[in-house]
Design a protein around this motif. Sequence first.
Motif, PDB file in Angstrom:
ATOM      1  N   SER A 108       0.928  -1.106   0.016  1.00  0.00           N
ATOM      2  CA  SER A 108       0.053  -0.112  -0.149  1.00  0.00           C
ATOM      3  C   SER A 108       0.869   1.096   0.074  1.00  0.00           C
ATOM      4  CB  SER A 108      -0.880   0.137   1.279  1.00  0.00           C
ATOM      5  OG  SER A 108      -0.222   0.003   2.308  1.00  0.00           O
ATOM      6  N   PRO A 109       0.268   2.307  -0.657  1.00  0.00           N
ATOM      7  CA  PRO A 109       1.330   3.392  -0.729  1.00  0.00           C
ATOM      8  C   PRO A 109       1.399   4.383   0.529  1.00  0.00           C
ATOM      9  CG  PRO A 109      -1.052   3.777  -1.768  1.00  0.00           C
ATOM     10  CD  PRO A 109      -0.932   2.381  -1.241  1.00  0.00           C
ATOM     11  N   GLY A 110       2.727   4.736   0.800  1.00  0.00           N
ATOM     12  CA  GLY A 110       2.831   5.886   2.023  1.00  0.00           C
ATOM     13  C   GLY A 110       2.895   7.235   1.476  1.00  0.00           C
ATOM     14  N   VAL A 111       3.811   7.992   1.902  1.00  0.00           N
ATOM     15  CA  VAL A 111       4.174   9.053   1.289  1.00  0.00           C
ATOM     16  C   VAL A 111       4.676   9.386   0.029  1.00  0.00           C
ATOM     17  CG1 VAL A 111       4.558   9.813   3.824  1.00  0.00           C
ATOM     18  CG2 VAL A 111       6.450   9.513   2.887  1.00  0.00           C
ATOM     19  N   PRO A 112       4.750  10.386  -0.708  1.00  0.00           N
ATOM     20  CA  PRO A 112       5.362  10.659  -1.728  1.00  0.00           C
ATOM     21  C   PRO A 112       6.640  10.111  -1.882  1.00  0.00           C
ATOM     22  CG  PRO A 112       3.771  12.479  -1.322  1.00  0.00           C
ATOM     23  CD  PRO A 112       3.958  11.604  -0.264  1.00  0.00           C
ATOM     24  N   TRP A 113       7.248   9.500  -2.946  1.00  0.00           N
ATOM     25  CA  TRP A 113       8.714   8.997  -3.091  1.00  0.00           C
ATOM     26  C   TRP A 113       9.557  10.289  -3.140  1.00  0.00           C
ATOM     27  CZ3 TRP A 113      11.771   5.260  -2.436  1.00  0.00           C
ATOM     28  CH2 TRP A 113      13.220   5.231  -3.304  1.00  0.00           C
ATOM     29  N   SER A 114      10.850  10.056  -2.567  1.00  0.00           N
ATOM     30  CA  SER A 114      11.895  10.902  -2.736  1.00  0.00           C
ATOM     31  C   SER A 114      13.133  10.153  -3.016  1.00  0.00           C
ATOM     32  CB  SER A 114      11.992  11.843  -1.411  1.00  0.00           C
ATOM     33  OG  SER A 114      13.323  12.550  -1.475  1.00  0.00           O
ATOM     34  N   LEU A 115      13.577  10.285  -4.342  1.00  0.00           N
ATOM     35  CA  LEU A 115      14.756   9.523  -4.384  1.00  0.00           C
ATOM     36  C   LEU A 115      16.166  10.279  -3.683  1.00  0.00           C
ATOM     37  CD1 LEU A 115      16.517   7.580  -6.388  1.00  0.00           C
ATOM     38  CD2 LEU A 115      16.701   9.471  -8.187  1.00  0.00           C
ATOM     39  N   GLU A 116      16.139  11.431  -3.454  1.00  0.00           N
ATOM     40  CA  GLU A 116      17.129  12.015  -2.473  1.00  0.00           C
ATOM     41  C   GLU A 116      17.150  11.535  -1.099  1.00  0.00           C
ATOM     42  OE1 GLU A 116      14.938  13.820  -4.712  1.00  0.00           O
ATOM     43  OE2 GLU A 116      16.202  14.188  -5.921  1.00  0.00           O
ATOM     44  N   ASP A 117      16.198  11.389  -0.668  1.00  0.00           N
ATOM     45  CA  ASP A 117      16.014  11.091   0.670  1.00  0.00           C
ATOM     46  C   ASP A 117      16.375   9.332   0.574  1.00  0.00           C
ATOM     47  OD1 ASP A 117      15.096  13.368   1.634  1.00  0.00           O
ATOM     48  OD2 ASP A 117      12.853  12.771   1.829  1.00  0.00           O
ATOM     49  N   TRP A 118      16.005   8.587  -0.203  1.00  0.00           N
ATOM     50  CA  TRP A 118      16.333   7.434  -0.147  1.00  0.00           C
ATOM     51  C   TRP A 118      17.874   7.049  -0.455  1.00  0.00           C
ATOM     52  CZ3 TRP A 118      18.898   4.714  -4.108  1.00  0.00           C
ATOM     53  CH2 TRP A 118      18.833   3.311  -4.067  1.00  0.00           C
ATOM     54  N   ALA A 119      18.237   7.923  -1.534  1.00  0.00           N
ATOM     55  CA  ALA A 119      19.712   7.716  -1.813  1.00  0.00           C
ATOM     56  C   ALA A 119      20.729   8.054  -0.430  1.00  0.00           C
ATOM     57  CB  ALA A 119      20.289   8.780  -2.927  1.00  0.00           C
ATOM     58  N   ALA A 120      20.217   9.091   0.174  1.00  0.00           N
ATOM     59  CA  ALA A 120      21.019   9.507   1.453  1.00  0.00           C
ATOM     60  C   ALA A 120      21.260   8.239   2.307  1.00  0.00           C
ATOM     61  CB  ALA A 120      20.377  10.701   2.064  1.00  0.00           C
ATOM     62  N   GLU A 121      20.265   7.680   2.579  1.00  0.00           N
ATOM     63  CA  GLU A 121      20.089   6.587   3.709  1.00  0.00           C
ATOM     64  C   GLU A 121      20.373   5.214   3.137  1.00  0.00           C
ATOM     65  OE1 GLU A 121      17.179   4.980   7.509  1.00  0.00           O
ATOM     66  OE2 GLU A 121      16.746   6.638   6.085  1.00  0.00           O
ATOM     67  N   TRP A 122      19.932   4.852   1.919  1.00  0.00           N
ATOM     68  CA  TRP A 122      20.029   3.509   1.512  1.00  0.00           C
ATOM     69  C   TRP A 122      20.740   3.373   0.028  1.00  0.00           C
ATOM     70  CZ3 TRP A 122      18.345   0.134   4.733  1.00  0.00           C
ATOM     71  CH2 TRP A 122      17.516   0.495   5.809  1.00  0.00           C
ATOM     72  N   GLY A 123      21.443   4.570  -0.435  1.00  0.00           N
ATOM     73  CA  GLY A 123      21.741   4.437  -1.692  1.00  0.00           C
ATOM     74  C   GLY A 123      23.251   3.388  -1.771  1.00  0.00           C
ATOM     75  N   GLU A 124      24.006   3.626  -0.895  1.00  0.00           N
ATOM     76  CA  GLU A 124      25.460   3.155  -0.541  1.00  0.00           C
ATOM     77  C   GLU A 124      24.969   1.540  -0.355  1.00  0.00           C
ATOM     78  OE1 GLU A 124      29.787   3.205   1.084  1.00  0.00           O
ATOM     79  OE2 GLU A 124      28.175   4.726   1.931  1.00  0.00           O
ATOM     80  N   ILE A 125      24.297   1.299   0.670  1.00  0.00           N
ATOM     81  CA  ILE A 125      24.055  -0.086   0.972  1.00  0.00           C
ATOM     82  C   ILE A 125      23.388  -0.892  -0.160  1.00  0.00           C
ATOM     83  CG2 ILE A 125      22.205  -1.603   2.429  1.00  0.00           C
ATOM     84  CD1 ILE A 125      22.603   0.593   4.593  1.00  0.00           C
ATOM     85  N   THR A 126      22.361  -0.308  -0.793  1.00  0.00           N
ATOM     86  CA  THR A 126      21.960  -1.040  -2.049  1.00  0.00           C
ATOM     87  C   THR A 126      22.741  -1.154  -3.096  1.00  0.00           C
ATOM     88  OG1 THR A 126      19.694   0.137  -1.474  1.00  0.00           O
ATOM     89  CG2 THR A 126      19.876  -0.790  -3.790  1.00  0.00           C
ATOM     90  N   LEU A 127      23.710  -0.239  -3.313  1.00  0.00           N
ATOM     91  CA  LEU A 127      24.719  -0.554  -4.084  1.00  0.00           C
ATOM     92  C   LEU A 127      25.570  -1.625  -3.960  1.00  0.00           C
ATOM     93  CD1 LEU A 127      25.610   0.909  -6.570  1.00  0.00           C
ATOM     94  CD2 LEU A 127      27.231   2.164  -5.665  1.00  0.00           C
ATOM     95  N   VAL A 128      25.812  -2.017  -2.622  1.00  0.00           N
ATOM     96  CA  VAL A 128      26.882  -2.941  -2.203  1.00  0.00           C
ATOM     97  C   VAL A 128      26.194  -4.211  -2.322  1.00  0.00           C
ATOM     98  CG1 VAL A 128      28.248  -4.143  -0.569  1.00  0.00           C
ATOM     99  CG2 VAL A 128      28.475  -1.495  -0.774  1.00  0.00           C
ATOM    100  N   ALA A 129      24.840  -4.378  -1.975  1.00  0.00           N
ATOM    101  CA  ALA A 129      23.747  -5.542  -2.173  1.00  0.00           C
ATOM    102  C   ALA A 129      23.818  -5.930  -3.631  1.00  0.00           C
ATOM    103  CB  ALA A 129      22.529  -5.080  -1.440  1.00  0.00           C
TER     104      ALA A 129
END
Length: 374
Positions: A108-129
């Motif tokens: 189900s949808p939450g708040v509007p998506w922010s690529l910048e917010d995601w990248a700041a917290e999850w970008g590096e982890i996701t890249l390694v994964a």
Amino acid sequence: MRNLFFYGTLCYRPLLDLVLEGAAHSARPANLADHAVYWAKDQIFPMIRPEAGAHAAGMLVTGLTEKAIARLDHYEGGFAYQLATMQVESNDGRHDAEVYFPEEGLWSPGVPWSLEDWAAEWGEITLVAAEEVISYMGRLSVKEVADRFQMIRLRAASKVRARATPSPADLRSSWGPDRVQVAHRSRPYTNYFALEEEDLSFPRFDGAMSPLVNRAAFVGGDAVTVLPYDPKRDAVLVVEQFRIGPYMRGDLHPWVLEPIAGRIDPGEGPEETARREAVEEANLTIGDLEHVGNYYPTPGAVTEYLYSYVALCDLPEDAAGLGGMLGEAEDIRSHVISFERLMELVRTGEADNAPLLLSAYWLMQNRDRLRGPS
């Protein structure tokens, strides 16, 4: 050749370049009319859904080969996404492009998506994964990757944490991993842990390089241990549970006394994990955390890195009981014992794992301070 439109995490250019193996040279901004992108509720990724009058911003990549599509399907295919052809608009006109849509009703949808917010917290982890996920092409099915993804991301978070953690080198050598020469690397096993193997050469203290050697390590996630201590009652809480390591070794008593312990989830800090695990394993709310130390328990073979604490709390006798997460097959019994009883267990060898021993010795040194004036 095929065109794809990305609206979420694959708009993060380092991730897109990794997954497409450099085939994203045609990428440019685009949008999909009458659709909107939201964070999937309680998840760390987005979802797209129809929404009249809205415009989903994203990235259009044209001219993708079947090899590139295979890499995309391997990366996305196990996570309940299906491709559908839509018309998107970029600065050079309209294009038919395929879009990954989530399975209907799954999130189900939450708040509007922010690529910048995601990248700041999850970008590096996701890249390694993603590097690990892509390495399984041709070896694991998309379902097998999806089943392992929680642990893949946990391992990735540990690697990112290791890179970001200051580490003094006053006595030891300041050499870094860039000084190690790797001739070959493989991952012959992956499930809850991964076994990673390398043929490598490292600098010797005499100035020469070592001969090529084969080394392997169990790769897991970082973890926290916490020993609850009640300074008024001079009591601690230890937990007891079946442990596979002693069992596989042939230990006559594979039920082990330990501090509360648990893996650090991606996005968590060690202290947050300590408080969560205290509730999950012992139904216990802890107070101030006293830092015991951070360390590798078995650096010759295991990547695991521990953050150990003693936690101040209230420990009445009825604090002992049963706990653990049934969904993780945990079966945990807790014991409230006096400090003197703890040290007796240390002396007899019944307390025989490193985090409990280190925490007990730390408490022995700091007990008077924690108890205050008598």
